[in-house]
Each structure stands twice: as C-alpha cells, then as structure tokens.
Write an enzyme that holds these catalytic residues in place. Structure first.
Site, PDB file in Angstrom:
ATOM      1  N   CYS A  13       0.871  -1.186   0.000  1.00  0.00           N
ATOM      2  CA  CYS A  13       0.000   0.000   0.000  1.00  0.00           C
ATOM      3  C   CYS A  13       0.904   1.231   0.000  1.00  0.00           C
ATOM      4  O   CYS A  13       2.084   1.155  -0.393  1.00  0.00           O
ATOM      5  CB  CYS A  13      -0.961  -0.015   1.181  1.00  0.00           C
ATOM      6  SG  CYS A  13      -0.164   0.017   2.809  1.00  0.00           S
ATOM      7  N   ASN A  16       2.310   1.443   4.413  1.00  0.00           N
ATOM      8  CA  ASN A  16       2.636   0.179   5.108  1.00  0.00           C
ATOM      9  C   ASN A  16       2.332   0.269   6.603  1.00  0.00           C
ATOM     10  O   ASN A  16       2.992  -0.353   7.419  1.00  0.00           O
ATOM     11  CB  ASN A  16       4.102  -0.255   4.872  1.00  0.00           C
ATOM     12  CG  ASN A  16       4.403  -1.698   5.286  1.00  0.00           C
ATOM     13  OD1 ASN A  16       5.514  -2.018   5.692  1.00  0.00           O
ATOM     14  ND2 ASN A  16       3.441  -2.582   5.184  1.00  0.00           N
ATOM     15  N   CYS A  18      -1.389   0.756   7.408  1.00  0.00           N
ATOM     16  CA  CYS A  18      -2.831   0.460   7.518  1.00  0.00           C
ATOM     17  C   CYS A  18      -3.211  -0.778   6.707  1.00  0.00           C
ATOM     18  O   CYS A  18      -3.436  -1.854   7.255  1.00  0.00           O
ATOM     19  CB  CYS A  18      -3.666   1.656   7.067  1.00  0.00           C
ATOM     20  SG  CYS A  18      -3.464   3.126   8.115  1.00  0.00           S
ATOM     21  N   SER A  20      -1.667  -2.663   3.990  1.00  0.00           N
ATOM     22  CA  SER A  20      -0.827  -3.833   3.686  1.00  0.00           C
ATOM     23  C   SER A  20      -0.407  -4.632   4.927  1.00  0.00           C
ATOM     24  O   SER A  20      -0.336  -5.863   4.842  1.00  0.00           O
ATOM     25  CB  SER A  20       0.380  -3.459   2.811  1.00  0.00           C
ATOM     26  OG  SER A  20       1.235  -2.539   3.441  1.00  0.00           O
ATOM     27  N   ASP A 128      -8.186   3.790   1.101  1.00  0.00           N
ATOM     28  CA  ASP A 128      -7.232   4.213   2.127  1.00  0.00           C
ATOM     29  C   ASP A 128      -8.011   4.663   3.371  1.00  0.00           C
ATOM     30  O   ASP A 128      -8.779   5.625   3.297  1.00  0.00           O
ATOM     31  CB  ASP A 128      -6.413   5.370   1.547  1.00  0.00           C
ATOM     32  CG  ASP A 128      -5.334   5.846   2.504  1.00  0.00           C
ATOM     33  OD1 ASP A 128      -5.344   5.431   3.673  1.00  0.00           O
ATOM     34  OD2 ASP A 128      -4.487   6.642   2.060  1.00  0.00           O
TER      35      ASP A 128
HETATM   36  P1  4NP Z   1      -1.774   2.780   4.118  1.00  0.00           P
HETATM   37  O1  4NP Z   1      -2.448   4.117   4.695  1.00  0.00           O
HETATM   38  O2  4NP Z   1      -1.245   3.127   2.753  1.00  0.00           O
HETATM   39  O3  4NP Z   1      -2.934   1.835   4.051  1.00  0.00           O
HETATM   40  O4  4NP Z   1      -0.696   2.371   5.096  1.00  0.00           O
HETATM   41  C1  4NP Z   1      -1.779   5.344   4.734  1.00  0.00           C
HETATM   42  C2  4NP Z   1      -0.960   5.640   5.798  1.00  0.00           C
HETATM   43  C3  4NP Z   1      -0.333   6.860   5.854  1.00  0.00           C
HETATM   44  C4  4NP Z   1      -0.537   7.792   4.854  1.00  0.00           C
HETATM   45  C5  4NP Z   1      -1.344   7.488   3.790  1.00  0.00           C
HETATM   46  C6  4NP Z   1      -1.973   6.253   3.728  1.00  0.00           C
HETATM   47  N1  4NP Z   1       0.083   9.052   4.934  1.00  0.00           N
HETATM   48  O5  4NP Z   1      -0.151   9.887   4.045  1.00  0.00           O
HETATM   49  O6  4NP Z   1       0.850   9.317   5.857  1.00  0.00           O
END
Ligand code: 4NP
Length: 157
Positions: A13, A16, A18, A20, A128
């Site tokens: 994702c 990494n 949330c 994945s 997301d």
């Molecule tokens: P993930 O979620 O891609 O499912 O781990 C996110 C975690 C952090 C961020 C974006 C998506 N961020 O922008 O910090």
C-alpha cells in the site's frame, strides 16, 4: 524468488501502516489455517512511516477479529522485492501504477491488484482508511478477508 512449493507474496500500500500490514496479518492467519506454506511480507511505496508499528486503529480493528499486527514494522518497497516475490499485491490502483513504473520489465507481470482475487466484490481498490473513521478499518478487513481467501485458492491450485 520463492520456489513452486513455497510461493512468496508481498502486500503493498502507500504507508505500510494500515492496509498492507492488515493484509499481511489476515493472509498469514488464513494461509496457516489452510495449511498453505507461503512466504509473506508487506511494504509501502512511500517512506514516511518506515520503522513504525501499524496504525493503532488498524491494530485494534485487527485484534477485534483475532489478527495480531503488533510485531509488524513499516518498510518501503525496494528493488530486490521485484525478484524475491512471485506475486506483488497492490492495494489500490495508485500503488499498482507506482509499482509498475518501478519494476524491471521482467517483473511487471508479477504485480496484480489484490482485489482481483475477490472478483465478486464491487470495488477494485481497497480504500485508504488513514484519514477516515474507524469503520474504514473494518471495511478494509472485510475486503482483505475476501481477497485473501481467493488468493489462497489461487495458490493452492
Ligand atoms: P496505508 O495508509 O497506505 O494503508 O498504510 C496510509 C498511511 C499513511 C498515509 C497514507 C496512507 N500518509 O499519508 O501518511
């Protein structure tokens, strides 16, 4: 690269923290229950959260269904991943595109959308959940449980 008998799969994702790591924990539990011997890891295309534990909301939502994410630590996708893993499972279309741009030509075919393994589900991307409410994390779990079972059937063939 994993052998035919022990395939290697990587869930990817953006952060990494949330989606994945949730995929990693869900798939690890369900593959073990199915008796499938498989190497499993997860990574993010972004580097912001490298070294961090999964988001507390992802840990809590996983724990409520019996998945333990607490030992996982975020890392970024690296060049060697494209050789090491037989399947690289993108959580959404943005990350699929990024992986495709990064992968050497002979590895592009190993990149697939995770939700391709849940063909009856109406959505192709796992949304997301980072900026949304807690219900986003339960929805992520629902989608990843369904796709994990499809992936297990595919690998067990
Ligand atoms: P993930 O979620 O891609 O499912 O781990 C996110 C975690 C952090 C961020 C974006 C998506 N961020 O922008 O910090």
């Amino acid at each position: 690269m994993g052998s035919v008998t022990r395939p290697a799969v990587l869930f990817v994702c953006l952060g990494n923290i949330c989606r994945s790591p949730t995929a990693e924990a869900v798939f690890r539990a369900r593959a073990a229950a199915a008796g499938l011997d498989v190497e499993i890891d997860s990574a993010g295309t972004g580097a912001w959260h490298v070294g961090k534990s999964p988001d507390p909301r992802a840990q809590a939502a996983g724990e409520a269904r019996g998945y333990d994410l607490s030992s996982l630590r975020a890392r970024q996708v690296k060049k060697g991943d494209f050789q090491r893993f037989d399947l690289i499972l993108a959580m959404d279309e943005d990350n699929y595109e990024i992986l495709h741009l990064q992968a050497p030509a002979d590895a592009k075919g190993r990149i697939v959308m995770m939700m391709d393994f849940a063909p009856d589900h109406p959505e192709r991307s796992v949304p997301d959940p980072y900026y949304g409410g807690d219900d986003g994390f339960a929805r992520v779990l629902d989608m990843l449980e369904e796709a994990s079972d499809g992936l297990i059937s595919h690998l067990a063939d």
